[in-house]
Design a protein around this motif. Structure first.
Motif: not given
Ligand code: 5DS
Ligand code: ZN
Length: 261
Positions: A91-97, A105-107, A118-122, A130-132, A197-201, A208-210
């Motif tokens: 679906k998307q990828f993003h970074f934490h720094w 890093s988060e982990h 880097l997080h690649l979200v699937h 739906t993704f939601e 879990s997601l690491t942001t609200p 499932v974290w890999i």
């Molecule tokens: C709803 N989506 C795609 C996400 N919501 N929170 C996200 C976080 N950035 S993470 N770090 O991927 O859990 S990703």
């Protein structure tokens, strides 16, 4: 309405529970991974990434991170195998720094953090429509985490860091087509996996974290470009730089971390 959360003193991870009580749930992320306490599970097969179609669409600054979004109507860009029962669509990828010289890093691995993650979200498009919907299901999302360590320049990361000036302000987005995230993978796909879990609200406990064991090397110069991004919108007078956008490790609460190694 919506996200007034951040990473500052008043709105950071220590107060997220006030708006998102699940922040104190029993399968929160990130965690500290302790390699010799991870159980090597021979039934865990290899991770299989089919990223050969690069259907990236755009790159955006959402005020919390920089995100590259993919066309997920396309079911060719998937992750499967390992702990996953179905293929999950990218679906998307993003970074934490971090900040200059600090870690981001988060982990963490045996208490050590890396410069960035880097997080690649699937999402599980086989089981959920739906993704939601997937984002709130216990096996709805699979996030592939890759550590970034400072060292030599990463030749392909330049494609991303060169685009960051286009999304300097919160709310900005620009075309970013044809980027294949395969180029951001390390040579080994050895991993740890656990349920989190997601690491942001909204911190949904649906991931499932890999986490790949081998980091990729990026230069300090490339990392500094991420810190040029702003939390603030173009019309705002104040300019606050985006850095240290990581949540600290959360209680394991008896969860098992399995390793493919
Ligand atoms: C709803 N989506 C795609 C996400 N919501 N929170 C996200 C976080 N950035 S993470 N770090 O991927 O859990 S990703
Ligand atoms: Zn993330």
């Amino acid at each position: 309405t919506g996200d007034h959360w951040g990473y500052g003193i008043e709105d950071g991870p220590s107060v997220w529970h006030k708006t998102y009580p699940i922040a104190q749930g029993n399968r929160q992320s990130p965690i500290d991974i302790v390699p010799h306490q991870a159980s090597c599970d021979p039934s865990l097969g290899p991770i299989v990434l089919n990223y050969d179609h690069c259907t990236s669409m755009n790159i955006a600054n959402n005020g919390h991170s920089v995100i590259v979004e993919f066309d997920d109507t396309d079911d060719r860009v998937v992750i499967q195998g390992g702990p996953l029962d179905n293929p999950y669509k990218l679906k998307q990828f993003h970074f934490h720094w971090g900040g200059k010289g600090c870690h981001g890093s988060e982990h963490t691995v045996a208490g050590n953090s890396y410069a960035s993650e880097l997080h690649l979200v699937h999402w599980n498009a086989v089981k959920y429509g739906t993704f939601e919907e997937a984002a709130t299901a216990p096996d709805g999302l699979a996030v592939l985490g890759i550590f970034l360590e400072t060292g030599d320049d990463h030749r392909w990361l330049n494609m991303i860091t060169d685009a960051l000036y286009m999304v300097k302000f919160k709310g900005s987005v620009t075309d970013f087509e044809g980027f294949n995230p395969m180029c951001l993978l390390p040579s080994s796909l050895d991993y740890w996996t656990y349920l989190g879990s997601l690491t942001t609200p909204p911190l949904y406990e649906s991931v499932v974290w890999i986490i790949l064991r081998e980091p990729i090397m990026v230069s300090e110069k490339q990392l500094s470009k991420f810190r040029m991004l702003l939390l603030t919108e173009e019309e705002e007078d104040q300019r606050i730089h985006m850095e240290n956008n990581f949540r600290p490790p959360q209680p394991l609460n008896g969860r098992k971390v399995r390793s493919s190694i």
